[in-house]
Design an enzyme around this catalytic site. Sequence first.
Site, PDB file in Angstrom:
ATOM      1  N   SER A 166     -15.720  -0.239  18.748  1.00 55.88           N
ATOM      2  CA  SER A 166     -15.057   0.818  18.100  1.00 55.88           C
ATOM      3  C   SER A 166     -16.345   1.880  18.425  1.00 55.88           C
ATOM      4  O   SER A 166     -16.259   3.051  18.748  1.00 55.88           O
ATOM      5  CB  SER A 166     -15.256   0.747  16.298  1.00 55.88           C
ATOM      6  OG  SER A 166     -13.925   0.006  16.123  1.00 55.88           O
TER       7      SER A 166
ATOM      8  N   ASP B  24     -21.239 -11.081  28.896  1.00 52.30           N
ATOM      9  CA  ASP B  24     -21.563 -11.540  27.786  1.00 52.30           C
ATOM     10  C   ASP B  24     -23.132 -11.090  27.559  1.00 52.30           C
ATOM     11  O   ASP B  24     -23.834 -11.733  28.355  1.00 52.30           O
ATOM     12  CB  ASP B  24     -21.278 -13.036  27.261  1.00 52.30           C
ATOM     13  CG  ASP B  24     -21.389 -13.119  25.728  1.00 52.30           C
ATOM     14  OD1 ASP B  24     -22.123 -12.870  25.180  1.00 52.30           O
ATOM     15  OD2 ASP B  24     -20.596 -14.246  25.357  1.00 52.30           O
ATOM     16  N   VAL B  25     -23.563 -10.623  26.518  1.00 53.72           N
ATOM     17  CA  VAL B  25     -24.950 -10.494  26.471  1.00 53.72           C
ATOM     18  C   VAL B  25     -25.903 -11.581  26.017  1.00 53.72           C
ATOM     19  O   VAL B  25     -26.960 -11.483  26.287  1.00 53.72           O
ATOM     20  CB  VAL B  25     -25.386  -9.349  25.333  1.00 53.72           C
ATOM     21  CG1 VAL B  25     -24.688  -7.832  25.891  1.00 53.72           C
ATOM     22  CG2 VAL B  25     -24.877  -9.420  23.864  1.00 53.72           C
TER      23      VAL B  25
ATOM     24  N   ALA C  84     -24.596  -1.543  22.177  1.00 53.33           N
ATOM     25  CA  ALA C  84     -23.582  -1.510  20.880  1.00 53.33           C
ATOM     26  C   ALA C  84     -22.908  -3.083  20.851  1.00 53.33           C
ATOM     27  O   ALA C  84     -22.089  -3.066  19.837  1.00 53.33           O
ATOM     28  CB  ALA C  84     -22.685  -0.393  21.118  1.00 53.33           C
TER      29      ALA C  84
ATOM     30  N   SER D  49     -28.017  -0.028  15.327  1.00 47.87           N
ATOM     31  CA  SER D  49     -28.106  -0.863  14.283  1.00 47.87           C
ATOM     32  C   SER D  49     -27.413  -0.489  13.073  1.00 47.87           C
ATOM     33  O   SER D  49     -26.407   0.227  12.976  1.00 47.87           O
ATOM     34  CB  SER D  49     -29.763  -0.883  13.861  1.00 47.87           C
ATOM     35  OG  SER D  49     -29.833  -2.101  13.057  1.00 47.87           O
TER      36      SER D  49
ATOM     37  N   LYS E 195     -27.004  -2.646   6.870  1.00 45.92           N
ATOM     38  CA  LYS E 195     -27.335  -4.056   6.416  1.00 45.92           C
ATOM     39  C   LYS E 195     -28.614  -4.794   6.825  1.00 45.92           C
ATOM     40  O   LYS E 195     -28.852  -5.640   6.390  1.00 45.92           O
ATOM     41  CB  LYS E 195     -25.904  -4.670   6.935  1.00 45.92           C
ATOM     42  CG  LYS E 195     -24.726  -4.135   6.238  1.00 45.92           C
ATOM     43  CD  LYS E 195     -23.764  -4.825   6.752  1.00 45.92           C
ATOM     44  CE  LYS E 195     -22.079  -4.303   6.041  1.00 45.92           C
ATOM     45  NZ  LYS E 195     -22.015  -3.044   6.236  1.00 45.92           N
TER      46      LYS E 195
ATOM     47  N   ASN F 120     -21.523   2.412   7.134  1.00 44.24           N
ATOM     48  CA  ASN F 120     -20.025   1.974   7.675  1.00 44.24           C
ATOM     49  C   ASN F 120     -19.427   3.050   8.219  1.00 44.24           C
ATOM     50  O   ASN F 120     -19.593   4.263   7.905  1.00 44.24           O
ATOM     51  CB  ASN F 120     -19.443   1.702   6.069  1.00 44.24           C
ATOM     52  CG  ASN F 120     -19.864   0.309   5.882  1.00 44.24           C
ATOM     53  OD1 ASN F 120     -19.430  -0.718   5.923  1.00 44.24           O
ATOM     54  ND2 ASN F 120     -21.165   0.397   4.846  1.00 44.24           N
ATOM     55  N   VAL F 121     -18.766   2.574   9.352  1.00 41.17           N
ATOM     56  CA  VAL F 121     -18.073   3.852  10.052  1.00 41.17           C
ATOM     57  C   VAL F 121     -16.378   3.576   9.703  1.00 41.17           C
ATOM     58  O   VAL F 121     -15.908   2.472   9.877  1.00 41.17           O
ATOM     59  CB  VAL F 121     -18.285   3.372  11.585  1.00 41.17           C
ATOM     60  CG1 VAL F 121     -17.354   4.394  12.392  1.00 41.17           C
ATOM     61  CG2 VAL F 121     -19.883   3.402  11.801  1.00 41.17           C
TER      62      VAL F 121
ATOM     63  N   GLU G  51     -22.607 -10.536   0.617  1.00 33.04           N
ATOM     64  CA  GLU G  51     -22.304  -9.264   0.311  1.00 33.04           C
ATOM     65  C   GLU G  51     -23.358  -8.656  -0.576  1.00 33.04           C
ATOM     66  O   GLU G  51     -23.336  -9.216  -1.949  1.00 33.04           O
ATOM     67  CB  GLU G  51     -20.865  -9.179  -0.073  1.00 33.04           C
ATOM     68  CG  GLU G  51     -20.115  -7.661   0.071  1.00 33.04           C
ATOM     69  CD  GLU G  51     -18.579  -7.907  -0.081  1.00 33.04           C
ATOM     70  OE1 GLU G  51     -18.116  -6.919   0.692  1.00 33.04           O
ATOM     71  OE2 GLU G  51     -18.317  -8.583  -0.789  1.00 33.04           O
TER      72      GLU G  51
END
Length: 651
Positions: A303, A352-353, A374, A417, A420, A470-471, A572
């Site tokens: 995203s 893949d990083v 990202a 980043s 969280k 949060n996006v 959470e």
Amino acid sequence: MKLGSPRFPRQIVAFLHDLAMAALAFMIALLLRLGNEAWASLMTNLWPAMLMFTAVCGLVFLSTGLYRGVWRYASMNDLVAIIKAVSLSLAVFLPVTFLITRLDSLPRSWLVISWFVLIFLLGAPRMLYRVFKDKGFHHLLERDSHRHVPVLLVGAGDAAETFIREMARDRDSAFKVLGVIDEKGTRIGRHIHGVPVFGHLQDLPTVIQRLAKRDRKPQRFIVTKPLEREEVDYLLELADRHGATVARLPRLTDFSGGVEERLQIRPIAIEDLLGRPQTPLDRPAMQRLIEGRRVLVTGAGGSIGAELTRQIAAFSPSQLTLCDNSEFNLYSIDMELAEHFPEMARQALIGDVRDRARVERLFAEARPDLVFHAAALKHVPMVEFNPLEGLHTNVLGTRNIADACRRAGVAAMVLVSTDKAVNPPNVMGASKRLAENYCQALDLLRQSDGARDGGAKAGGTRFITVRFGNVLGSTGSVVPLFQHQLAAGGPLTVTHPEMTRYFMTIREAVELVLQASALGTESPPLEAGCIYVLEMGDPVKIVDLARQMIRLAGLRPDHDVAIRFTGLRPGEKLHEELFHGGEALMPTSHPGLRLAAPRTADAELLGRSLDELAALVQQGERDKALNLLRRLVPEFRSDRAADRRSAAAGS
């Protein structure tokens, strides 16, 4: 005071203008009829008639509501109103003057000439002002017509005028605009193309009641301007109470894929509920950062990564390299860029990083000047049950990218980043905090290397960390979950009634990431190792977001769709934080960004610890890896019982 009488400075100026035009029309008509004799007649016996004519015109103009119209939106409706007002003025002036003077000194043909002259003098300035503002003649001949669905517009500005005009032009439109609600209160009592401006937002219940008595109750409210969150909430509740729906006109940012031929109204978007104004951006600085440079984006199919590539492409990089380990996601964003930026040099590379050798080959192929990192595993419960995978991607993958940037001489690396990472109770947040720590340590190392060189300009890569919450609408976020649950008829699941989160839109988050990158690479640079934190506004209650989404679907919370509380999930938090207590806040030159001072870390010592972590991840030593994570991120306070449960689930 009558509804049409002038109450604001612009209306008073317009009224004085029209009085002057009435007097001027009297003289011009007299000159056209009598020629040079007009001046002598005017100076001797006709000046009282001119004053009387001006006074009659002024009274008629006020009584007919000529000042309800807005010059900015002048159209055929206003011209028709002027013709009526001038005709009535002459109709009143004729008998009054006849009774007083028997019209002995005033030529009869003057009446016909003055009718044409006064209409021209009143109408031409209004139309010319509209032509000047619109830079063209294309809106002048439009007229209003009847609609089917009665609507009220909220916001008396250009967007409202555009909507009214479009409805007038489209004879097949389904809407009838009953009126406009003016959120500023400066145009109350006036008209836009014949549509009245009723009152403030708080006057809306009275307006609805008055319209309902005339059998014209609105069925939809259309928002034409950005509103505060409380105003949107109020509007949604009012609509729910009166059986109406709420929609909005598209904003300029909605036209990123091209402008539509017809103006379409849309449902209120979730981001409208944030009630936060768009932060002004320094686009020239962002252009200077990107233009002509080779840029690499990891996680380009996600995203945030996808939106990063869209906005970076708009700033004309010399080459844009997309990297993602998902073939489908990478293909999707690559095809989108090919459609919108066909001339831009780009390449889409699967990788893949976590694979150090692949990262080295990636940098050899892309030769980037700027890197936006990202790529990450971000879903808290998923990483909680797969902690080694989270550490491998979020920590060791970030180290692979950062080390490759240093070896390749990249000008700057930007780490995306999350909030969280602040006082994390979960593996995902702790892994992102450790990634932040490593990039901060490398940036501090770059600064110290420059100091050892006698204060000369420090070479090497600048490491910039950007942290946000949060996006809205991103994959795995709460909004798509609620949308899926709504489509299934509910219930909407919320973990705790008091849970809050910081929210922003994907577009806003990425714009501020680019803004932070521009600030972070400016000369002279800001203090090394700092973290840019995006201004997120006030936190939003998740349960309030759920209720609003139900309302937006035209349903009633707790009646049509239930909300069920499920309890906090492993790892959470009830409330997220943007800053750690040990991070001193510093100002920046941009209102949408704040700066957190670094908590010092030695890059060499941290590197050895990450070597140890890599070995534990490779060996599958889950407990030892988590213990090491706790030592490296002291504020990480996970639930040991949850650790044991997730370990058992994975065995």
